[in-house]
Design an enzyme around this catalytic site. Structure first.
Site, PDB file in Angstrom:
ATOM      1  N   ASP A  82       0.788  -1.265   0.218  1.00 14.32           N
ATOM      2  CA  ASP A  82       0.586   0.395  -0.115  1.00 14.32           C
ATOM      3  C   ASP A  82       1.027   0.932  -0.582  1.00 14.32           C
ATOM      4  O   ASP A  82       1.570   1.762   0.756  1.00 14.32           O
ATOM      5  CB  ASP A  82      -1.169   0.194   1.138  1.00 14.32           C
ATOM      6  N   ASP A  92      -2.191   7.036  -4.865  1.00 13.04           N
ATOM      7  CA  ASP A  92      -2.949   5.651  -4.294  1.00 13.04           C
ATOM      8  C   ASP A  92      -2.742   4.531  -4.022  1.00 13.04           C
ATOM      9  O   ASP A  92      -3.745   3.992  -4.598  1.00 13.04           O
ATOM     10  CB  ASP A  92      -3.850   6.551  -2.016  1.00 13.04           C
TER      11      ASP A  92
END
Length: 650
Positions: A364, A540
Site C-alpha cells: 500500500d 495511493d
C-alpha cells in the site's frame, strides 16, 4: 555414485549381516540398527562399497589418437555458459523453489558455484510436460504449477500442466541472484493457432534473460523411447517443420529479447483480490461505499500520525471539514489502520523472522507501516497466518504497544517488534513491525497483513518504512520502486524500474509534501473539458477509485451526458455503459488518459445499462488517485528524488 542393493536387506554394504558372527578384516560395516541408536546423521558406521563388476570387465586403458598435423577446431574456445541444464517443467517447483519468494537454496548454491567458475548458466525449462502446459492467472497457495492427474491421456501418461507467472518471477529472481539465462518451451497442445501465452508472459518478466523459445520436444526420440506410437515421428516430420514451425518463425523473430539492461532489482508479483463485484458482475455498492469510508479513515490515521511525528498538522488535513480535524497534540499511543483495507488489495509475498515464514501482504503506497496478525490474535484472525515472535530468533520486543480507535467504536491493540523482513533476497534487519492482537470483523480476506510504502512521517510507529530500511542498508541498487497494476502480470519492482514493462520515458511530478506520495494535479478533464486545475493529489495503490470533493466531482459529471447520482449511495455516480466518457489527468505537464475499461467499475445492478463511474466524491477536499488511474500506467515511486513518475505500459 552407483549403489548395488544386496539381496539380504540386513546387510550393510560391504559388511556382514546381523546374524554373522565374523567381521572381515578392515571392515567397519556393522549393522547400524544393532550397534547404534542415536541420530542417523551421527551414525559412525562406515559403509564399504561392493567390488567393481567383473563381468564384463571394466576397461581401464583407452587409446588416444594423436594428430601430428593438428585438427581444425579441436581447441575452439567455448563460452563458460556452454555448460547448461534442462529441467522438466512439471518438476520445476521441486528444483527451482516453491515460488518467487521461496527459492531453493541448494539450486542457488549450484548456480552460484558455476557462475563463479564460468560466468553464467543456461537453463531450459520444458520437456514433455511443456507440450500440454496452460497459463492461468493464479493457483491455490501461490503455487507455480499444478498437475491434473485425473486427465492423464496418451502413451506418455503425462498429466496436463497449469502454470502461473509466479514460475517466471521465480526464474527472474534466480537470474538476479546468479547469472542464469533461460530457454522456454512452446506448448504443442494447440497448434491452430499456437498457445503463445508463455512467450507473452515471459518476455516482459525475464527480458534479456530469456535467450530463446523452443518448439517441439525430442521429435527424434518419439519412437526410440517407446512412449509414443510410431506415427508420432512421422506426423511431426510431415507437419511441424513445414507448416507449424514456419508459422512460428515470424513470431519468434518478433519475440527476440531486446537488451534493455533494466536496473537490477527484485520483482514481487502481485495478485489482485477484490470483493467489489458480485457473482453476476454487478458492483457491490455497499462494499464500494465501505471502501470509500475506509479511505477516509486511512487518511485520518495518516494525518494523525504526521501530526504526532512532526508536531504540525499536515497541510491537506486543514482542507478537511472542521468535524474531521483534530487539534495538534501529542498522543501516548500510535495507531495502525487495522480495519477493512478497502475491499481491494494487491498482495505479494514477504518472508518475516528467522527461520523465515512467508506471509501474503497487501502493498500500500498510502500508508507507511508493516503489520500482521500476532500469535495472540483470536478468532478475528482466523484464516490468516499469524506471526509468533517466540518462534523467531531475530525478533526483539521493543516494549511498545499501540492502540487505535475508530469512530465505529472498534479498536485494535498490539505490540511492536524489531524483525528481519526479506523479499527475494532483499533483507531488512531491525525492521519495526506490528503484531496485532485483533483484526476488525470486516478486515479484507485474502491477505495476512499490510506493507506501507509511503514516507516515515506517516508511520504510526514513527519508524522507517520497510523500503526505506532496504535503501539505508544498501540492499537496493537505487532508492526507487516501480509498480504495475493490471489484470495480469502485476508486479512490484524494488531497486529500480522494470524497463520491460513500460515504453518511452516516465513523466515525473515532484512530491510536494513528504508523507503521502502527494503531487500536484495540473488538471482533470472529461470529454475535453477541464473540470479541475492546480489541485493536490495523493497517489495511493490502496484506493480503488479517483476520489475528490463534492463540488469538483459534481462539476466533472455535469460534463458527462446521462450521468446521475446513485440512489442511497452518496458520492457514487453512474454513467451509461455504452457511453463511457473519455477522461484524463495531467501530471508533470503531460495529459494521461484513463481507459474506458478502468473507468467503469461495473454495472450498477444485474442487467442494468448504467455503470458505476470511477470518479467519486468523499469527505476530502483534495484528490486521491487510485486503481482506476494506476492500471493505465507504470508508476514509479522515487524515494531518493522524491517524485512520482508515470510511463505508458509496454
Amino acid at each position: 555414485m552407483t549403489v548395488y542393493q544386496p539381496k539380504n536387506p540386513q546387510v550393510i554394504f560391504g559388511g556382514p549381516s546381523s546374524s554373522s558372527s565374523e567381521q572381515p578384516s578392515g571392515t567397519v560395516g556393522v549393522p547400524a540398527a544393532a550397534t547404534y541408536t542415536g541420530a542417523a546423521a551421527y551414525n559412525p558406521t562406515v559403509l564399504q562399497p561392493p567390488p567393481v563388476p567383473s563381468n564384463p570387465t571394466v576397461p581401464t586403458q583407452f587409446p588416444v589418437q594423436l594428430w601430428s598435423g593438428g585438427m581444425a577446431n579441436l581447441s575452439m574456445p567455448l563460452p563458460g555458459t556452454f555448460y547448461g541444464f534442462s529441467i522438466e517443467m512439471s518438476i520445476s517447483n521441486h528444483v527451482l523453489g516453491k515460488n518467487s519468494t521461496f527459492i531453493s537454496v541448494p539450486f542457488l548454491n549450484l548456480m552460484a558455484n558455476i557462475q563463479e567458475r564460468v560466468g553464467g548458466v543456461h537453463v531450459r525449462i520444458g520437456g514433455n510436460t511443456q507440450e500440454s502446459a496452460e497459463f492461468v492467472e493464479s493457483l491455490p497457495n501461490n503455487s507455480v504449477i499444478a498437475k491434473d492427474y485425473a486427465a492423464v491421456t496418451g502413451t506418455t501418461n503425462t498429466p496436463p500442466l497449469q502454470y502461473t507467472a509466479e514460475l517466471l518471477y521465480m526464474m527472474s529472481n534466480i537470474s538476479s541472484l546468479a547469472n542464469v539465462h533461460w530457454y522456454l518451451g512452446i506448448p504443442f497442445f494447440n497448434t491452430t493457432p499456437f498457445d503463445l501465452s508463455i512467450m507473452h508472459e515471459a518476455q516482459p518478466i525475464l527480458g534479456d534473460r530469456l535467450l530463446g523459445l523452443q518448439a517441439g520436444n525430442e521429435p527424434d526420440l518419439y519412437n526410440a523411447h517407446g512412449h509414443r506410437p510410431e506415427t508420432c515421428l512421422r506426423k511431426f516430420t510431415m507437419h511441424f517443420p513445414t507448416t507449424a514451425l514456419l508459422a512460428l518463425l515470424p513470431v519468434f523473430v518478433a519475440a527476440i529479447p531486446i537488451n534493455n539492461d533494466p536496473t537490477r532489482g527484485m520483482r514481487i508479483p502481485l495478485q489482485k483480490r477484490s470483493k467489489l463485484l458480485k457473482q453476476d458482475g454487478s458492483v457491490d455498492l455497499a462494499a464500494l461505499a465501505h471502501h470509500m469510508d475506509f479511505v477516509s479513515a486511512k487518511m485520518t490515521q495518516g494525518f494523525d500520525a504526521y501530526q504526532t511525528n512532526t508536531g504540525s498538522a499536515h497541510p491537506l488535513s486543514l482542507l478537511r471539514p472542521l468535524t474531521q480535524q483534530k487539534p495538534i497534540a501529542a498522543r501516548a499511543t500510535a495507531g495502525v489502520p487495522l480495519t477493512d483495507d478497502g475491499e481491494i488489495v494487491w498482495t505479494g509475498q514477504l518472508s518475516i523472522g528467522t527461520p523465515p515464514q512467508t506471509y501474503s501482504m497487501d502493498f500500500d503506497t498510502g500508508s507507511s507501516d508493516l503489520f500482521l496478525p500476532g500469535a495472540a490474535c483470536g478468532a478475528s484472525c482466523d484464516g490468516r497466518k499469524r506471526y509468533d515472535p517466540k518462534a523467531s530468533s531475530s525478533a526483539k520486543d521493543l516494549g511498545k504497544t499501540f492502540k487505535c480507535s475508530y469512530g465505529d467504536g472498534s479498536s485494535v491493540m498490539g505490540e511492536q517488534y524489531s524483525e528481519t523482513v526479506v523479499a527475494n533476497g532483499l533483507k531488512a534487519t531491525g525492521q519495526t513491525i506490528g503484531a496485532a492482537g485483533n483484526y476488525s470483523d470486516g478486515f479484507t480476506s485474502g491477505m495476512d497483513g499490510l506493507v506501507g510504502l509511503a514516507f516515515q512521517k506517516l508511520s504510526v510507529f514513527n519508524a522507517k518504512p520497510w523500503f526505506q530500511t532496504l535503501v539505508d542498508q544498501g540492499q537496493t541498487d537505487a532508492p526507487v520502486f516501480g509498480m504495475k497494476l493490471a489484470d495480469s502480470g502485476s508486479e512490484l519492482f524494488f531497486g529500480g524500474m522494470n524497463k520491460n514493462l513500460y515504453k518511452g520515458e516516465p513523466t515525473y511530478a515532484p512530491v510536494t509534501q513528504e508523507g503521502y506520495w502527494q503531487v500536484n494535479l495540473d488538471a482533470m478533464a472529461v470529454r475535453g473539458n477541464k473540470t479541475v486545475t492546480n489541485g493536490s493529489a495523493i497517489i495511493d495503490s490502496g484506493t480503488t477509485l479517483i476520489l475528490g470533493d463534492n463540488a469538483e466531482v459534481l462539476k466533472f459529471y455535469e460534463n458527462v451526458p446521462g450521468s446521475k447520482p446513485i440512489h442511497d449511495q452518496p458520492g457514487l455516480w453512474s454513467v451509461p455503459c455504452n457511453a463511457i466518457p473519455e477522461m484524463s489527468l495531467t501530471f508533470g505537464g503531460k495529459e494521461l488518459k484513463v481507459s474506458a475499461s478502468s473507468f467503469s467499475i461495473g454495472s450498477v445492478s444485474s442487467g442494468s445499462s448504467d455503470c458505476v463511474g470511477g470518479v467519486a466524491s468523499g469527505s476530502e477536499s483534495f484528490w486521491i488517485v487510485g486503481d482506476v488511474f494506476m492500471r493505465n500506467y507504470y508508476t514509479v515511486f522515487d524515494v531518493g528524488q522524491k517524485r512520482v513518475g508515470f510511463a505508458d505500459l509496454a
